[in-house]
Design a protein around this motif. Structure first.
Motif, PDB file in Angstrom:
ATOM      1  N   LYS A  89     -47.377 149.126  17.313  1.00 40.05           N
ATOM      2  CA  LYS A  89     -45.972 149.624  17.229  1.00 40.05           C
ATOM      3  C   LYS A  89     -46.169 150.992  16.516  1.00 40.05           C
ATOM      4  O   LYS A  89     -45.248 151.853  16.722  1.00 40.05           O
ATOM      5  CB  LYS A  89     -45.137 148.552  16.050  1.00 40.05           C
ATOM      6  N   SER A 128     -48.567 144.135  17.968  1.00 34.31           N
ATOM      7  CA  SER A 128     -48.986 144.243  16.291  1.00 34.31           C
ATOM      8  C   SER A 128     -48.505 145.530  15.524  1.00 34.31           C
ATOM      9  O   SER A 128     -47.891 146.471  16.258  1.00 34.31           O
ATOM     10  CB  SER A 128     -50.427 144.198  16.293  1.00 34.31           C
ATOM     11  N   ASN A 129     -48.460 145.386  14.428  1.00 32.53           N
ATOM     12  CA  ASN A 129     -48.122 146.602  13.568  1.00 32.53           C
ATOM     13  C   ASN A 129     -48.848 147.825  13.944  1.00 32.53           C
ATOM     14  O   ASN A 129     -48.154 148.853  14.015  1.00 32.53           O
ATOM     15  CB  ASN A 129     -48.200 146.094  11.961  1.00 32.53           C
ATOM     16  N   GLU A 162     -41.517 143.461  20.087  1.00 27.15           N
ATOM     17  CA  GLU A 162     -41.801 142.610  18.950  1.00 27.15           C
ATOM     18  C   GLU A 162     -42.966 141.684  19.108  1.00 27.15           C
ATOM     19  O   GLU A 162     -43.861 141.153  17.907  1.00 27.15           O
ATOM     20  CB  GLU A 162     -40.693 141.216  19.113  1.00 27.15           C
TER      21      GLU A 162
END
Length: 390
Positions: free
Chosen positions: A372, A368-369, A365
């Motif tokens: 991920k 960062s996007n 979590e």
């Protein structure tokens, strides 16, 4: 009229004239200004028409150039090409495993054994020292010129190789001679070796020797590397190599433990878990200063704590004695000591494309996007649950 007289003194005769000059212009002066204004307006209209006509001529000329030479007309200076800086990510995508056959491994083993006998070098690391002692193993430039002229050809006695390029014609012809020699050796006749495969392994081995020789040379011409720098670089390289070897041995040992108990479904799930983690997913360790001391284990911060508990459960079933009760052959097992203050340090690149339940939720979590997406977790893998019986 006297020049010294003022306008007020000549009021009688010329007073009407002065009055006209002050209040209204005479007819001839009014007519001259109107003509001048009309002339200026005509000139302005003429200039505007001339500018418009000139613009049309420029547009027509541009179109003619594009028709003749293609779209090469650039009305503006093109923007500078921006330097693309590729982003680096702390993840490692697992490579596809190559399942080599027993025949392939045997051919490689025989090729390396025969080459070691001919070159007097069993390992690639010692090849630079062998060249210092026997420089005649390398073919000279004069010999290569005679080879291209058809005057000489490579032989196995004495053997000479070309390290400029493994795919050099000299090496290719030498590989053919070598493969025919190995295939006809009586001690290896029962293996039914293929001459083409032997030749390929010969070229690959030459490339390995070339890299070992190049690594022993200075980085630039005339640059000298001190003995201390060489020694320190060698120590670091050996330390990394030993650590990687221990990590690989740990992976193989855990797989063997699970494979022996595959009849139980729980152990079958553990086998799949270890296999999916791979070598990079095992805990890395660092040997202590004392060679007989424990290993300092670096726990992977990205790994799920439940997975770590399952791995420790597997390690607890590692046999240390044989069926007779004696200690197994080989080096004694070393204690693995977990160091808490080093547990969150990243060790190398994190393995990507693993099942999602193998990653720590809190760690994931925090990404960062973009990270991920680069990590690319796969669907979760079924894992057994440990129930402790007291």
């Amino acid at each position: 009229m006297n020049n010294n007289q003022s306008e007020d003194e000549v009021d009688g005769e010329n007073g009407s004239v002065l009055c006209l000059r002050k209040n209204a212009a005479p007819d001839y002066e009014t007519g001259g200004r109107a003509d001048l204004l009309a002339t200026l307006l005509e000139q302005r209209e003429h200039d505007a028409a001339l500018i418009q006509e000139l613009g049309q001529d420029v547009a027509s000329l541009r179109q003619q150039i594009e028709d003749l030479e293609g779209d090469v007309f650039h009305p503006h200076t093109p923007a500078r090409r921006k330097k693309v800086v590729r982003a680096t990510y702390p993840f490692h995508t697992p490579q596809t495993r190559q399942n080599r056959s027993a025949r392939h491994n045997k051919t490689m083993e025989v090729t390396r054994t025969v080459m070691a006998e001919m070159l007097g070098c069993k390992t690639a690391k010692k090849f630079p020292l062998v060249l210092q002692r026997w420089p005649h193993l390398l073919v000279s430039e004069e010999q290569l010129e005679d080879y291209f002229n058809g005057e000489i050809h490579p032989t196995l006695n004495p053997i000479q190789i070309c390290l400029d390029s493994p795919s050099h014609p000299w090496n290719s012809e030498l590989a053919t001679i070598f493969s025919e020699h190995v295939v006809n050796l009586p001690e290896y006749s029962h293996f039914e070796l293929d001459a083409n495969e032997v030749a390929e392994h010969f070229i690959c081995r030459l490339d390995t020797l070339r890299k070992a020789h190049a690594s022993s040379l200075p980085a630039d011409e005339g640059e000298e590397i001190s003995a201390e720098q060489k020694r320190m670089a060698g120590l670091v390289k050996e330390q990394v190599k030993r650590r990687r070897t221990r990590q690989n041995n740990l992976f193989l040992a855990r797989r063997d433990i699970c494979e022996e108990k595959m009849d139980d479904r729980a152990w079958a799930l553990l086998f799949d878990m270890v296999d999916k983690l791979g070598v990079e997913g095992q805990s890395s360790d660092e040997s202590d200063d004392d060679e007989k001391g424990p290993y300092r284990v670096k726990t992977q911060a990205w790994r799920n704590p439940n997975v770590t508990s399952l791995l420790r459960h597997i390690d607890s079933h590692r046999p240390t004695r044989n069926h007779l009760g004696n200690r197994r052959p080989g080096a004694a097992s070393r204690e693995r000591k977990i160091v808490r203050d080093m547990s969150t340090r990243p060790i190398g690149k994190i393995p990507a494309k693993r099942p999602s339940n193998m990653y720590n939720d809190g760690w994931y979590e925090g990404l960062s996007n973009v990270l991920k997406a680069k990590l690319g977790p796969q669907p979760p893998l079924p894992l057994p649950q440990i129930r402790r019986i007291e």
